[in-house]
Design a protein around this motif. Sequence first.
Motif, PDB file in Angstrom:
ATOM      1  N   GLY A  80       0.791  -1.218   0.000  1.00  0.00           N
ATOM      2  CA  GLY A  80       0.000   0.000   0.000  1.00  0.00           C
ATOM      3  C   GLY A  80       0.827   1.274   0.000  1.00  0.00           C
ATOM      4  O   GLY A  80       0.273   2.369  -0.050  1.00  0.00           O
ATOM      5  N   SER A  81       2.162   1.133   0.066  1.00  0.00           N
ATOM      6  CA  SER A  81       3.051   2.290   0.131  1.00  0.00           C
ATOM      7  C   SER A  81       4.031   2.273  -1.040  1.00  0.00           C
ATOM      8  O   SER A  81       4.438   1.202  -1.507  1.00  0.00           O
ATOM      9  CB  SER A  81       3.849   2.296   1.441  1.00  0.00           C
ATOM     10  N   LEU A  82       4.417   3.451  -1.485  1.00  0.00           N
ATOM     11  CA  LEU A  82       5.397   3.625  -2.546  1.00  0.00           C
ATOM     12  C   LEU A  82       6.515   4.530  -2.046  1.00  0.00           C
ATOM     13  O   LEU A  82       6.316   5.328  -1.139  1.00  0.00           O
ATOM     14  CB  LEU A  82       4.767   4.265  -3.787  1.00  0.00           C
ATOM     15  N   PHE A  83       7.675   4.397  -2.673  1.00  0.00           N
ATOM     16  CA  PHE A  83       8.777   5.322  -2.373  1.00  0.00           C
ATOM     17  C   PHE A  83       9.366   5.812  -3.689  1.00  0.00           C
ATOM     18  O   PHE A  83       9.613   5.028  -4.608  1.00  0.00           O
ATOM     19  CB  PHE A  83       9.883   4.652  -1.566  1.00  0.00           C
ATOM     20  N   MET A  84       9.614   7.144  -3.762  1.00  0.00           N
ATOM     21  CA  MET A  84      10.202   7.748  -4.956  1.00  0.00           C
ATOM     22  C   MET A  84      11.245   8.783  -4.534  1.00  0.00           C
ATOM     23  O   MET A  84      11.000   9.571  -3.621  1.00  0.00           O
ATOM     24  CB  MET A  84       9.111   8.399  -5.801  1.00  0.00           C
ATOM     25  N   PRO A  85      12.411   8.798  -5.173  1.00  0.00           N
ATOM     26  CA  PRO A  85      13.456   9.761  -4.808  1.00  0.00           C
ATOM     27  C   PRO A  85      13.096  11.192  -5.201  1.00  0.00           C
ATOM     28  O   PRO A  85      12.312  11.426  -6.128  1.00  0.00           O
ATOM     29  CB  PRO A  85      14.688   9.283  -5.590  1.00  0.00           C
ATOM     30  N   ILE A  86      13.749  12.144  -4.538  1.00  0.00           N
ATOM     31  CA  ILE A  86      13.447  13.561  -4.723  1.00  0.00           C
ATOM     32  C   ILE A  86      14.352  14.242  -5.742  1.00  0.00           C
ATOM     33  O   ILE A  86      14.159  15.413  -6.053  1.00  0.00           O
ATOM     34  CB  ILE A  86      13.600  14.318  -3.390  1.00  0.00           C
ATOM     35  N   HIS A  87      15.339  13.559  -6.305  1.00  0.00           N
ATOM     36  CA  HIS A  87      16.460  14.246  -6.947  1.00  0.00           C
ATOM     37  C   HIS A  87      16.232  14.671  -8.397  1.00  0.00           C
ATOM     38  O   HIS A  87      16.901  15.578  -8.873  1.00  0.00           O
ATOM     39  CB  HIS A  87      17.700  13.359  -6.888  1.00  0.00           C
ATOM     40  N   TRP A  88      15.329  14.015  -9.108  1.00  0.00           N
ATOM     41  CA  TRP A  88      15.195  14.313 -10.533  1.00  0.00           C
ATOM     42  C   TRP A  88      14.359  15.567 -10.763  1.00  0.00           C
ATOM     43  O   TRP A  88      13.431  15.872 -10.012  1.00  0.00           O
ATOM     44  CB  TRP A  88      14.607  13.116 -11.253  1.00  0.00           C
ATOM     45  N   SER A  89      14.692  16.268 -11.832  1.00  0.00           N
ATOM     46  CA  SER A  89      14.025  17.520 -12.171  1.00  0.00           C
ATOM     47  C   SER A  89      13.894  17.608 -13.680  1.00  0.00           C
ATOM     48  O   SER A  89      14.276  16.688 -14.405  1.00  0.00           O
ATOM     49  CB  SER A  89      14.846  18.703 -11.652  1.00  0.00           C
ATOM     50  N   ASP A  90      13.398  18.736 -14.164  1.00  0.00           N
ATOM     51  CA  ASP A  90      13.293  18.929 -15.607  1.00  0.00           C
ATOM     52  C   ASP A  90      14.652  19.090 -16.267  1.00  0.00           C
ATOM     53  O   ASP A  90      14.764  19.013 -17.486  1.00  0.00           O
ATOM     54  CB  ASP A  90      12.432  20.154 -15.921  1.00  0.00           C
ATOM     55  N   MET A  91      15.692  19.316 -15.476  1.00  0.00           N
ATOM     56  CA  MET A  91      17.045  19.395 -16.033  1.00  0.00           C
ATOM     57  C   MET A  91      17.546  18.039 -16.496  1.00  0.00           C
ATOM     58  O   MET A  91      18.385  17.952 -17.392  1.00  0.00           O
ATOM     59  CB  MET A  91      18.030  19.935 -14.990  1.00  0.00           C
TER      60      MET A  91
END
Length: 890
Positions: free
Chosen positions: A658-669
């Motif tokens: 029921g839980s997901l994890f996603m990193p914060i580091h990616w951007s439009d760059m």
Amino acid sequence: MTKSAPTKTGSTKTTCPYCGVGCGVSAQRATGRQAVIAGDDTHPANYGRLCSKGSMLGETIGMEKRLLHPVHRGKRIGWCEALDEMARRFSDTIERHGPDAVAFYVSGQLLTEDYYVANKLMKGFIGSGNIDTNSRLCMSSAVAGHKRAFGEDVVPGCYEDFEEADLVVLVGSNTAWCHPILYRRLLEAKEKRGTRIVVIDPRRTATCDDADLHLAVSPGADLALFNTLFCELHARGAADTAFVSAHTEGLDDALAMAATGRGSLASAAGACGLDENDLETFIRWFAETERTVTLFSQGINQSEKGVDQVNAIINCHLLTGRVGRPGMGPFSMTGQPNAMGGREVGGLAGQLAAHLEFSGEACDLLSRFWGTDRLTTKPGRKAVDMFDAMADGKIKAVWIMATNPAVSLPDSNRVRAALERCEFVVLSDCVEGTDTAIYADMLLPAAAWGEKNGTVTNSERRISRQRAFLDRPGEARPDWWMVSELARRMGFADAFSYDGPADIFREHAALSAFENNGSRVFDIGALAGLSEEDYDALQPVQWPIRRNAAGSARLFGLGEFPTATGRAKFVGTPVSASSPDRNFPLVLNSGRIRDQWHTMTRTGLSVTLSANELEPFVEIHPDDARARNIGDGHLVRLETEQGQAVARARIAPGQRRGSLFMPIHWSDMNSAAGAVGRLVHPLTDPVSGQPAFKNTNVRLGPLEPVWHAFFLTRTEIATAGFGYWTRRRIEAGYLYELAGLSDGERSPEMDALAGPPLEGDEVIEMRDDTLGSLRTARLNQGRLMSCLMLSGNGRLPSRDWLAGLFASGVLDDEMRRALLSGQSASGKPQGPVVCACMGVRADTIVDAIAEHALTNVKEVGECTGAGTNCGSCRADIRKLIDERQREEAA
């Protein structure tokens, strides 16, 4: 400007610019912009060790993507013109709309001296509280919790406590990855004294591998867990009644609030999603172990109940009297190198400088010290509210310093709309082309790490010097200089006549002691008289550092607190139930990965650090993936009420169902749709204003691309037209992961990558239209210039061997023959880098395990060097050992 402090070997001692551990760095200048980076073996935070990110600082100090000159609306201008325009726009806005129509949004990447002058200008002379910091996103709930319990924002312990504790509770922290040097110190203590480690985290992270107990608590149940612990400790007679009676207040009310609706231990375990026996073990260990440290970080702070969760932890330590003595206490671990320094100087919207609060007495004191009659008397807008005010047209001019809010703030689509509407946006940064830079009217080139001088304060209240060892390129300037020059042009020259950072530090230190008389713990008055030479040579030191008084590594051990009554306060922390959302049935958690930092503007330049993770990914429990027909490595779309993202699925049994994890580091760059900030809801803690990054309701579904590809090239390419793309640095070039999400994305964009041959080029190609595959490479004088691998079914060769060919020079006949197969003639995969610190790849470790029958991480380290520095790769090494053992057992 102060000089750097060389050692006898000619190196410069400085401080790492990443996490809040505050490790000492020794930088040996080489030719040009190059430097040899090592840990400072005399620094008491790290004693010579550096994590993978710190070790690779030398790969991030080049000139790639540097912002070198002031730019106004696309046109290069001089500093005088830039600062004059800023002064005119800010002054006009204040005159027409009042001081609250302008704002500064600053960063834990600033040095204390930069922070001090920015806060002084905004609160003291512009007359608005509208200065806030990206540290709001990581530790402001800890600040509020400390104030409620202790009367002041003070971390009472020190790093040595982790080495002297018998029980360490790590809650909401993947310490092995996010603070690896401190974690390594803890593991060494565990080996020496048998320290027990409890990890409280919904995910099974790398930190759990060394834990004696992992409590995979339900998302958002931390408050219920610590309230249960609080009540059970009291019921089982574990309270230090003498300490509670003499040094605290509010116990009965806090206990009553914590016990509201409380049933049996079994029901409490069920509410927390835990096994009852595991919960009982945790309570028993905590009750029986006097030397207990509870380290908490983003998993606690980044919540709608973050402040209450902090106080629930502190309540347990106050009840047992475990505060400020060796091997015990609550410990807030910060995420940025100078989050603590920003707190000292009032960088948060709700504080004044030097730990002064908004009161008539404090405002009078600060007004007299600064010599101003313009000081604001009320708090300003906190980060999320600040950008909401921009979106609503209330804030019309903003200066953003050393941060990237278009990526890092929650609900970033709204943040981008706010920046678009804001009449005048200034961004000072050391890099160009960030997601935030797109919206800036004025870009100012800031000095980067290695080029600026000042101080930072780490999580144990230790002040360290950050020293320059590189020349500033182009027209780059320190942030304190920019702010001071703006202040002078706005009419406040007398108050900002600083010659260098030492001037500012002396004023900061003097303010901390001004009419203090022990009323505030933060006091560094003994440093107010430092000469330029003394400042330059300043050694790491913990505050308080009062005049004519000895400092202390630990605080509150004698039961004296900076509250009105001198007693610490128990704080009631009620639990409120949350209801599931049928439209968005999963819960998204976000956070850091091992080898990257924030939005990758710095670590993304490192080939070594970029080798560990290729793309934005989302961790999914196998049952959740199976229910949605999602396989490992598939592309998936995530949707929330705020926005969408696309990421690569990673099936993770250690993830809670029921839980997901996603990193914060990616951007439009560096990606088409990998920015997690577009997904995160803008809900915040009502006390601290800290966003709740850890629990956004989300739905998830598979994507079926028409084609998959990767492209290796020596130069960057235009990415417009691709439904999915990511980019990372490789040696001598770039690696693009690509996918077509609709039929219209195949041509002409993909064929244009292979391109027509140019003079002197040699193009080799293998195409199968029936399978929808294309493999093509371009060589020039025998060197590989680009390579495209495209498949209609998603089967693509390994990237690692091909990426290595870019650094190989002229290819021999064997390499040329194997080129389009994507693997060496031996057929043996090279494997990804596992240990970034020592540069050890997976194939080297696997071979060593097989050849020498290695059975544990220590043996692998002795044989290959992997895991012997910061140790953050230990979990990956264990996986390789386990895989080998399973193969042998089969």
